[in-house]
Design a protein around this motif. Structure first.
Motif, mmCIF file in Angstrom:
data_model
loop_
_atom_site.group_PDB
_atom_site.id
_atom_site.type_symbol
_atom_site.label_atom_id
_atom_site.label_comp_id
_atom_site.label_asym_id
_atom_site.label_seq_id
_atom_site.Cartn_x
_atom_site.Cartn_y
_atom_site.Cartn_z
ATOM 1 N N HIS A 85 -4.392 18.038 -44.919
ATOM 2 C CA HIS A 85 -4.614 18.854 -46.116
ATOM 3 C C HIS A 85 -4.114 20.260 -45.805
ATOM 4 O O HIS A 85 -4.860 21.076 -45.253
ATOM 5 N N GLY A 86 -2.844 20.494 -46.095
ATOM 6 C CA GLY A 86 -2.264 21.805 -45.800
ATOM 7 C C GLY A 86 -2.200 22.029 -44.302
ATOM 8 O O GLY A 86 -1.574 21.268 -43.572
ATOM 9 N N ASP A 87 -2.887 23.083 -43.848
ATOM 10 C CA ASP A 87 -2.877 23.428 -42.427
ATOM 11 C C ASP A 87 -4.117 22.927 -41.685
ATOM 12 O O ASP A 87 -4.394 23.373 -40.568
#
Length: 183
Positions: A85-87
């Protein structure tokens, strides 16, 4: 590249980098390369392990005290899933962890354990790192008294004489053996 192709590529690269991180953890433990182990965590990383619960800056010294009591370990990763999830990411990795030592009839030193590593990971400037890890023990069985004497083959070593370090040194063109993990 189209957006969907870039997303697919990012999806694949993230998962492979996370898988490499999990495998690097296993190598660091099995080769007692505890400096490399420390680099796999964020500076504020936390580890929840059987017998230990706290910051990685205390986990590594704890391992330095524990590892001399074991002749060897082998951590084998099986099922591995990562959700990015993203970073940030969550990874769940099943492992079989084999431990052996002398005397070989001591069940506290000679056992196989099935564990799941549950990792909260973050993307940093240097790649994915473990922010928090739970080593969840699913099962364990003693191998005490099963013996270890085998003849033939190439003997494993946690030291510089292990074939891995000679090969890595040759390919890299520089010494590869890490600083001693056990003092």
């Amino acid at each position: 590249m189209h957006s969907s192709e870039q997303e697919t590529l990012r999806w694949l690269v993230d998962r492979e980098q996370i898988r490499e991180l999990v495998n690097a953890y296993c190598r660091a433990i099995d080769r007692v390369d505890l400096d490399a182990l420390l680099d796999l965590y964020t500076s504020d990383g936390v580890d929840h392990h059987t017998g230990f619960d706290g910051p990685v800056t205390e986990f590594v010294p704890w391992l330095r005290g524990l590892m001399p009591g074991l002749t060897g370990t082998q951590h084998i990763i099986g099922t591995h899933l990562a959700e990015v999830h993203g970073d940030e990411a969550v990874a769940e990795s099943s492992a079989t962890a084999v431990h052996w030592a002398e005397p070989n009839d001591d069940p506290e030193l000679n056992y196989i354990s099935g564990v799941r590593y549950i990792d909260h990971l973050v993307r940093t400037a240097t790649g994915w790192r473990i922010r928090e890890r739970w080593a969840v023990r699913e099962w364990a069985i003693t191998t005490a008294g099963c013996g270890r004497a085998l003849s033939g083959g190439i003997a494993a070593s946690r030291g510089a004489e292990d074939p891995l370090w000679g090969l890595l040194s040759a390919v890299r063109g520089a010494p590869a053996f890490p600083s001693p993990g056990v003092e």
